[in-house]
Design a protein around this motif. Sequence first.
Motif, PDB file in Angstrom:
ATOM      1  N   GLU A 110      37.221  61.847  48.154  1.00  0.00           N
ATOM      2  CA  GLU A 110      37.321  61.405  46.914  1.00  0.00           C
ATOM      3  C   GLU A 110      36.869  60.308  46.444  1.00  0.00           C
ATOM      4  O   GLU A 110      36.824  59.078  47.222  1.00  0.00           O
ATOM      5  N   LEU A 111      36.543  60.199  45.122  1.00  0.00           N
ATOM      6  CA  LEU A 111      36.161  58.889  44.771  1.00  0.00           C
ATOM      7  C   LEU A 111      36.985  58.198  43.607  1.00  0.00           C
ATOM      8  O   LEU A 111      37.647  58.988  43.006  1.00  0.00           O
ATOM      9  N   SER A 142      39.750  36.304  44.039  1.00  0.00           N
ATOM     10  CA  SER A 142      39.708  36.527  45.539  1.00  0.00           C
ATOM     11  C   SER A 142      40.846  37.168  46.130  1.00  0.00           C
ATOM     12  O   SER A 142      40.508  37.896  47.070  1.00  0.00           O
ATOM     13  N   ALA A 143      42.059  37.284  45.696  1.00  0.00           N
ATOM     14  CA  ALA A 143      43.104  38.018  46.316  1.00  0.00           C
ATOM     15  C   ALA A 143      42.595  39.570  46.056  1.00  0.00           C
ATOM     16  O   ALA A 143      42.895  40.191  47.005  1.00  0.00           O
ATOM     17  N   ILE A 144      42.366  40.082  45.041  1.00  0.00           N
ATOM     18  CA  ILE A 144      41.710  41.401  44.970  1.00  0.00           C
ATOM     19  C   ILE A 144      40.720  41.523  45.632  1.00  0.00           C
ATOM     20  O   ILE A 144      40.734  42.614  46.317  1.00  0.00           O
ATOM     21  N   LYS A 145      39.739  40.818  45.880  1.00  0.00           N
ATOM     22  CA  LYS A 145      38.409  40.931  46.608  1.00  0.00           C
ATOM     23  C   LYS A 145      38.872  41.221  48.020  1.00  0.00           C
ATOM     24  O   LYS A 145      38.185  41.995  48.718  1.00  0.00           O
ATOM     25  N   GLU A 146      39.990  40.408  48.481  1.00  0.00           N
ATOM     26  CA  GLU A 146      40.203  40.457  49.952  1.00  0.00           C
ATOM     27  C   GLU A 146      40.755  41.971  50.337  1.00  0.00           C
ATOM     28  O   GLU A 146      40.449  42.456  51.234  1.00  0.00           O
ATOM     29  N   ILE A 147      41.663  42.514  49.224  1.00  0.00           N
ATOM     30  CA  ILE A 147      42.323  43.843  49.623  1.00  0.00           C
ATOM     31  C   ILE A 147      41.205  44.959  49.197  1.00  0.00           C
ATOM     32  O   ILE A 147      41.049  45.781  50.194  1.00  0.00           O
ATOM     33  N   VAL A 148      40.166  44.761  48.527  1.00  0.00           N
ATOM     34  CA  VAL A 148      39.088  45.704  48.330  1.00  0.00           C
ATOM     35  C   VAL A 148      38.196  45.624  49.820  1.00  0.00           C
ATOM     36  O   VAL A 148      37.951  46.691  50.050  1.00  0.00           O
ATOM     37  N   GLU A 149      37.982  44.625  50.270  1.00  0.00           N
ATOM     38  CA  GLU A 149      37.290  44.492  51.453  1.00  0.00           C
ATOM     39  C   GLU A 149      38.074  45.001  52.625  1.00  0.00           C
ATOM     40  O   GLU A 149      37.416  45.681  53.297  1.00  0.00           O
ATOM     41  N   ILE A 150      39.210  44.852  52.772  1.00  0.00           N
ATOM     42  CA  ILE A 150      40.026  45.498  53.708  1.00  0.00           C
ATOM     43  C   ILE A 150      40.135  47.094  53.650  1.00  0.00           C
ATOM     44  O   ILE A 150      40.047  47.616  54.765  1.00  0.00           O
ATOM     45  N   ARG A 169      37.579  48.667  52.565  1.00  0.00           N
ATOM     46  CA  ARG A 169      36.170  49.192  52.415  1.00  0.00           C
ATOM     47  C   ARG A 169      35.718  49.654  51.184  1.00  0.00           C
ATOM     48  O   ARG A 169      34.798  50.592  51.037  1.00  0.00           O
ATOM     49  N   GLY A 170      36.233  48.998  50.051  1.00  0.00           N
ATOM     50  CA  GLY A 170      35.794  49.290  48.469  1.00  0.00           C
ATOM     51  C   GLY A 170      34.569  48.542  48.146  1.00  0.00           C
ATOM     52  O   GLY A 170      34.099  47.555  49.072  1.00  0.00           O
ATOM     53  N   LEU A 188      37.787  43.550  36.650  1.00  0.00           N
ATOM     54  CA  LEU A 188      36.609  44.052  37.483  1.00  0.00           C
ATOM     55  C   LEU A 188      37.151  45.433  37.647  1.00  0.00           C
ATOM     56  O   LEU A 188      37.746  46.169  37.646  1.00  0.00           O
ATOM     57  N   ILE A 189      35.923  46.085  38.066  1.00  0.00           N
ATOM     58  CA  ILE A 189      35.850  47.652  38.518  1.00  0.00           C
ATOM     59  C   ILE A 189      35.512  47.643  39.718  1.00  0.00           C
ATOM     60  O   ILE A 189      34.368  47.150  40.092  1.00  0.00           O
ATOM     61  N   ILE A 190      36.402  48.439  40.666  1.00  0.00           N
ATOM     62  CA  ILE A 190      36.254  48.663  41.965  1.00  0.00           C
ATOM     63  C   ILE A 190      35.640  50.185  42.104  1.00  0.00           C
ATOM     64  O   ILE A 190      36.557  50.762  41.597  1.00  0.00           O
TER      65      ILE A 190
END
Length: 168
Positions: A90-91, A104-112, A114-115, A125-127
């Motif tokens: 799903e997208l 930076s907190a959001i970026k860390e969650i996104v990386e975990i 794999r977004g 921001l759009i993820i």
Amino acid sequence: MDKQIKKEVISILVDNQANVLTRVSSLFGRRGFNIDSLTVSATNDPKLSRITVVFTGTEQGLHQIITQTAKLEVVKKIFTLNSNDSIYRELLLLKVKADKTERSAIKEIVEIYRGRIVDLSKDSLIIEMTGASEKLDAFMDMMSCHEIAEVCRTGITGIGRGASWHEE
């Protein structure tokens, strides 16, 4: 008679022509089935499209709707995508309100998860993320402490493992 409700994912190969989606989806509605997720895409054959439908019902009802869908003249092949023998994805596109102190907190969650962050403005921001529905649900749960502005999910699409439908 088993009245237990279960979720089913089916893949339907149909003629690539006007009104096919309407014919298939209206059959579900006329039979009292609610479609949980519906995706449509082209295939490697320009004469065919693939419709992936996720819906719930009793075992008897599921069998009945699959049989009736297969009888439509625009349907070339229909098969159940069993979770053990198929891949579902799903997208998700998620817009989150965030100033520079939250990024930076959001970026860390996104990386975990794999977004990817695909857009950045002064206040949001759009993820973008793909994966199994459970992964996206877990990500959404983690993001709930931030101010979510918009959510867009495609619904499940799937494909069976192993031989292609035309090789069976």
